[in-house]
Design a protein around this motif. Sequence first.
Motif, PDB file in Angstrom:
ATOM      1  N   LEU A   1       1.024  -1.814  -0.286  1.00  0.00           N
ATOM      2  CA  LEU A   1       0.257  -0.377  -0.017  1.00  0.00           C
ATOM      3  C   LEU A   1       0.427   1.160  -0.261  1.00  0.00           C
ATOM      4  CD1 LEU A   1      -2.650  -0.934   2.714  1.00  0.00           C
ATOM      5  CD2 LEU A   1      -2.629  -1.383   0.201  1.00  0.00           C
ATOM      6  N   ARG A   2       0.068   2.309  -0.489  1.00  0.00           N
ATOM      7  CA  ARG A   2       0.925   3.316  -0.268  1.00  0.00           C
ATOM      8  C   ARG A   2      -0.505   4.361  -0.023  1.00  0.00           C
ATOM      9  NH1 ARG A   2       0.209   7.978  -3.743  1.00  0.00           N
ATOM     10  NH2 ARG A   2       1.804   9.618  -4.218  1.00  0.00           N
ATOM     11  N   LEU A   3      -0.061   5.213   1.536  1.00  0.00           N
ATOM     12  CA  LEU A   3      -1.090   6.736   1.848  1.00  0.00           C
ATOM     13  C   LEU A   3      -0.219   7.652   1.733  1.00  0.00           C
ATOM     14  CD1 LEU A   3      -0.787   3.590   3.787  1.00  0.00           C
ATOM     15  CD2 LEU A   3      -1.643   4.967   5.591  1.00  0.00           C
ATOM     16  N   ARG A   4      -0.750   8.747   0.900  1.00  0.00           N
ATOM     17  CA  ARG A   4      -0.705   9.663   0.913  1.00  0.00           C
ATOM     18  C   ARG A   4      -1.973  10.675   1.402  1.00  0.00           C
ATOM     19  NH1 ARG A   4      -4.838  11.426  -2.462  1.00  0.00           N
ATOM     20  NH2 ARG A   4      -5.555  10.712  -4.277  1.00  0.00           N
ATOM     21  N   PRO A   5      -1.294  11.804   1.377  1.00  0.00           N
ATOM     22  CA  PRO A   5      -2.455  13.078   2.352  1.00  0.00           C
ATOM     23  C   PRO A   5      -3.803  13.026   1.114  1.00  0.00           C
ATOM     24  CG  PRO A   5      -0.787  13.811   2.517  1.00  0.00           C
ATOM     25  CD  PRO A   5      -0.258  12.854   1.723  1.00  0.00           C
ATOM     26  N   LEU A   6      -5.128  13.052   1.590  1.00  0.00           N
ATOM     27  CA  LEU A   6      -6.272  13.492   0.623  1.00  0.00           C
ATOM     28  C   LEU A   6      -6.065  15.014   0.775  1.00  0.00           C
ATOM     29  CD1 LEU A   6      -9.271  11.133   2.518  1.00  0.00           C
ATOM     30  CD2 LEU A   6      -8.395  10.850   0.677  1.00  0.00           C
TER      31      LEU A   6
ATOM     32  N   TRP B   1     -10.327   3.721   8.986  1.00  0.00           N
ATOM     33  CA  TRP B   1      -9.805   3.148   8.390  1.00  0.00           C
ATOM     34  C   TRP B   1     -11.475   2.800   7.558  1.00  0.00           C
ATOM     35  CZ3 TRP B   1      -8.247   1.329  12.844  1.00  0.00           C
ATOM     36  CH2 TRP B   1      -8.589   0.287  13.600  1.00  0.00           C
ATOM     37  N   THR B   2     -11.323   2.944   6.900  1.00  0.00           N
ATOM     38  CA  THR B   2     -13.107   2.862   5.790  1.00  0.00           C
ATOM     39  C   THR B   2     -12.257   2.331   4.312  1.00  0.00           C
ATOM     40  OG1 THR B   2     -14.007   4.670   6.678  1.00  0.00           O
ATOM     41  CG2 THR B   2     -14.887   3.706   4.649  1.00  0.00           C
ATOM     42  N   PHE B   3     -12.407   0.906   3.634  1.00  0.00           N
ATOM     43  CA  PHE B   3     -12.251   0.870   2.716  1.00  0.00           C
ATOM     44  C   PHE B   3     -13.504   0.044   1.848  1.00  0.00           C
ATOM     45  CE2 PHE B   3      -8.148   0.472   4.486  1.00  0.00           C
ATOM     46  CZ  PHE B   3      -7.237   0.205   3.965  1.00  0.00           C
ATOM     47  N   ALA B   4     -13.751   0.320   0.445  1.00  0.00           N
ATOM     48  CA  ALA B   4     -14.485  -0.486  -0.179  1.00  0.00           C
ATOM     49  C   ALA B   4     -14.882  -1.381   0.333  1.00  0.00           C
ATOM     50  CB  ALA B   4     -13.872   0.327  -2.131  1.00  0.00           C
ATOM     51  N   ARG B   5     -15.554  -1.878  -0.660  1.00  0.00           N
ATOM     52  CA  ARG B   5     -16.356  -3.214   0.042  1.00  0.00           C
ATOM     53  C   ARG B   5     -15.251  -4.267  -0.769  1.00  0.00           C
ATOM     54  NH1 ARG B   5     -22.185  -5.802  -0.190  1.00  0.00           N
ATOM     55  NH2 ARG B   5     -22.597  -3.613  -0.822  1.00  0.00           N
ATOM     56  N   THR B   6     -14.942  -3.992  -2.293  1.00  0.00           N
ATOM     57  CA  THR B   6     -14.231  -4.999  -2.580  1.00  0.00           C
ATOM     58  C   THR B   6     -13.078  -5.360  -2.130  1.00  0.00           C
ATOM     59  OG1 THR B   6     -13.776  -3.578  -4.286  1.00  0.00           O
ATOM     60  CG2 THR B   6     -15.878  -5.041  -5.121  1.00  0.00           C
TER      61      THR B   6
ATOM     62  N   GLY C   1     -11.756  -8.321   3.890  1.00  0.00           N
ATOM     63  CA  GLY C   1     -11.138  -9.608   4.533  1.00  0.00           C
ATOM     64  C   GLY C   1      -9.774  -9.654   3.206  1.00  0.00           C
ATOM     65  N   ARG C   2      -8.965  -8.796   2.778  1.00  0.00           N
ATOM     66  CA  ARG C   2      -7.863  -9.114   2.224  1.00  0.00           C
ATOM     67  C   ARG C   2      -6.665  -8.313   3.148  1.00  0.00           C
ATOM     68  NH1 ARG C   2      -8.885  -7.918  -3.874  1.00  0.00           N
ATOM     69  NH2 ARG C   2     -10.335  -9.013  -4.375  1.00  0.00           N
ATOM     70  N   GLY C   3      -6.917  -7.746   4.801  1.00  0.00           N
ATOM     71  CA  GLY C   3      -5.427  -7.383   5.483  1.00  0.00           C
ATOM     72  C   GLY C   3      -4.928  -5.767   5.318  1.00  0.00           C
ATOM     73  N   TYR C   4      -5.548  -5.232   3.797  1.00  0.00           N
ATOM     74  CA  TYR C   4      -5.584  -3.732   3.818  1.00  0.00           C
ATOM     75  C   TYR C   4      -5.309  -3.291   5.361  1.00  0.00           C
ATOM     76  CZ  TYR C   4      -5.171  -5.718  -0.444  1.00  0.00           C
ATOM     77  OH  TYR C   4      -4.805  -6.192  -1.870  1.00  0.00           O
ATOM     78  N   ALA C   5      -6.634  -3.055   5.581  1.00  0.00           N
ATOM     79  CA  ALA C   5      -7.504  -1.903   7.330  1.00  0.00           C
ATOM     80  C   ALA C   5      -6.439  -2.804   7.864  1.00  0.00           C
ATOM     81  CB  ALA C   5      -8.063  -2.749   7.872  1.00  0.00           C
ATOM     82  N   THR C   6      -5.423  -3.780   8.622  1.00  0.00           N
ATOM     83  CA  THR C   6      -4.771  -3.797   9.539  1.00  0.00           C
ATOM     84  C   THR C   6      -3.317  -3.512   9.093  1.00  0.00           C
ATOM     85  OG1 THR C   6      -5.926  -6.120  10.474  1.00  0.00           O
ATOM     86  CG2 THR C   6      -3.158  -5.410  10.481  1.00  0.00           C
ATOM     87  N   GLU C   7      -2.634  -3.393   8.086  1.00  0.00           N
ATOM     88  CA  GLU C   7      -1.700  -3.242   7.053  1.00  0.00           C
ATOM     89  C   GLU C   7      -1.646  -1.694   7.316  1.00  0.00           C
ATOM     90  OE1 GLU C   7       0.635  -3.730   2.975  1.00  0.00           O
ATOM     91  OE2 GLU C   7      -0.768  -5.167   3.826  1.00  0.00           O
TER      92      GLU C   7
ATOM     93  N   HIS D   1     -21.311   0.586  17.192  1.00  0.00           N
ATOM     94  CA  HIS D   1     -21.822  -0.978  17.740  1.00  0.00           C
ATOM     95  C   HIS D   1     -21.511  -1.418  16.668  1.00  0.00           C
ATOM     96  CE1 HIS D   1     -22.544   1.620  22.311  1.00  0.00           C
ATOM     97  NE2 HIS D   1     -21.339   0.927  21.681  1.00  0.00           N
ATOM     98  N   GLY D   2     -21.468  -2.463  17.011  1.00  0.00           N
ATOM     99  CA  GLY D   2     -21.947  -3.227  15.391  1.00  0.00           C
ATOM    100  C   GLY D   2     -21.090  -3.568  14.893  1.00  0.00           C
ATOM    101  N   ASN D   3     -20.043  -3.178  14.563  1.00  0.00           N
ATOM    102  CA  ASN D   3     -18.644  -2.797  13.465  1.00  0.00           C
ATOM    103  C   ASN D   3     -18.373  -3.709  14.057  1.00  0.00           C
ATOM    104  OD1 ASN D   3     -17.352  -2.547  11.361  1.00  0.00           O
ATOM    105  ND2 ASN D   3     -17.520  -0.604  11.931  1.00  0.00           N
ATOM    106  N   THR D   4     -18.829  -5.245  13.615  1.00  0.00           N
ATOM    107  CA  THR D   4     -18.023  -6.121  14.099  1.00  0.00           C
ATOM    108  C   THR D   4     -16.422  -6.631  13.447  1.00  0.00           C
ATOM    109  OG1 THR D   4     -18.605  -7.726  12.395  1.00  0.00           O
ATOM    110  CG2 THR D   4     -19.603  -7.866  14.638  1.00  0.00           C
ATOM    111  N   ALA D   5     -15.804  -5.527  12.258  1.00  0.00           N
ATOM    112  CA  ALA D   5     -14.696  -5.985  11.418  1.00  0.00           C
ATOM    113  C   ALA D   5     -14.211  -4.984  11.871  1.00  0.00           C
ATOM    114  CB  ALA D   5     -15.107  -5.929  10.023  1.00  0.00           C
ATOM    115  N   SER D   6     -14.366  -4.204  12.026  1.00  0.00           N
ATOM    116  CA  SER D   6     -13.394  -2.854  12.824  1.00  0.00           C
ATOM    117  C   SER D   6     -12.429  -3.110  13.766  1.00  0.00           C
ATOM    118  CB  SER D   6     -13.817  -1.246  12.171  1.00  0.00           C
ATOM    119  OG  SER D   6     -13.918  -0.843  10.987  1.00  0.00           O
ATOM    120  N   SER D   7     -13.947  -4.035  14.586  1.00  0.00           N
ATOM    121  CA  SER D   7     -13.494  -4.420  16.485  1.00  0.00           C
ATOM    122  C   SER D   7     -12.181  -5.348  15.977  1.00  0.00           C
ATOM    123  CB  SER D   7     -14.299  -4.887  17.173  1.00  0.00           C
ATOM    124  OG  SER D   7     -15.706  -3.378  17.283  1.00  0.00           O
TER     125      SER D   7
END
Length: 179
Positions: free
Chosen positions: A12-17, A94-99, A102-108, A132-138
């Motif tokens: 990944l590459r992170l750049r300022p929005l 963090w927020t990622f496109a649904r597609t 499950g690929r570890g991008y948020a954690t990375e 509440h209810g956001n089990t993936a981010s938890s």
Amino acid sequence: MDSTTVITTERLRLRPLTEADADWWVGLHADDEVNRFVGGYTREQAAARLRDIQQQWTQRGHGLCAVELRSTGRAIGRCGLNWWEQFGETEIGWTFARTHWGRGYATEAAQAVLAWGFGSLGLSQITAMIHHGNTASSAVARRLGFTPLREDSVLGRPCTVHALARDDYLSPDMRGARH
């Protein structure tokens, strides 16, 4: 990192929005599953939010970043640090496109942002406000070493505020757990 530099990881590459990302921002949040916890945006709302992000970069030296795949340059999500004046806290989000779930991008991406926040920026604590209810981010927050701090409300929605202290992040036990 200032508004012209980037953070890179293996994938990944992170750049300022910037305000120039408004159309992409609207598209990211247009998916009902993506915006379920963070809400959707009109073009005008996105431009205003991105101006606020740019202002944080200028005033605080940090903000939210577009997360791009290094292999293609395509933006797949956002991750970074956000200052909440009303809480007196710096939050990682963090927020990622649904597609790309499950690929570890948020954690990375979040691991890289934490290293920057606790390293170069010298922050003593970073929070993660998870609705509440956001089990993936938890699950991401747990993998990163965050623990629940308090129940609160952000943007009118109940959330659990998780926290990670710099000393805990830098402890040998935590370093081993993250790798």
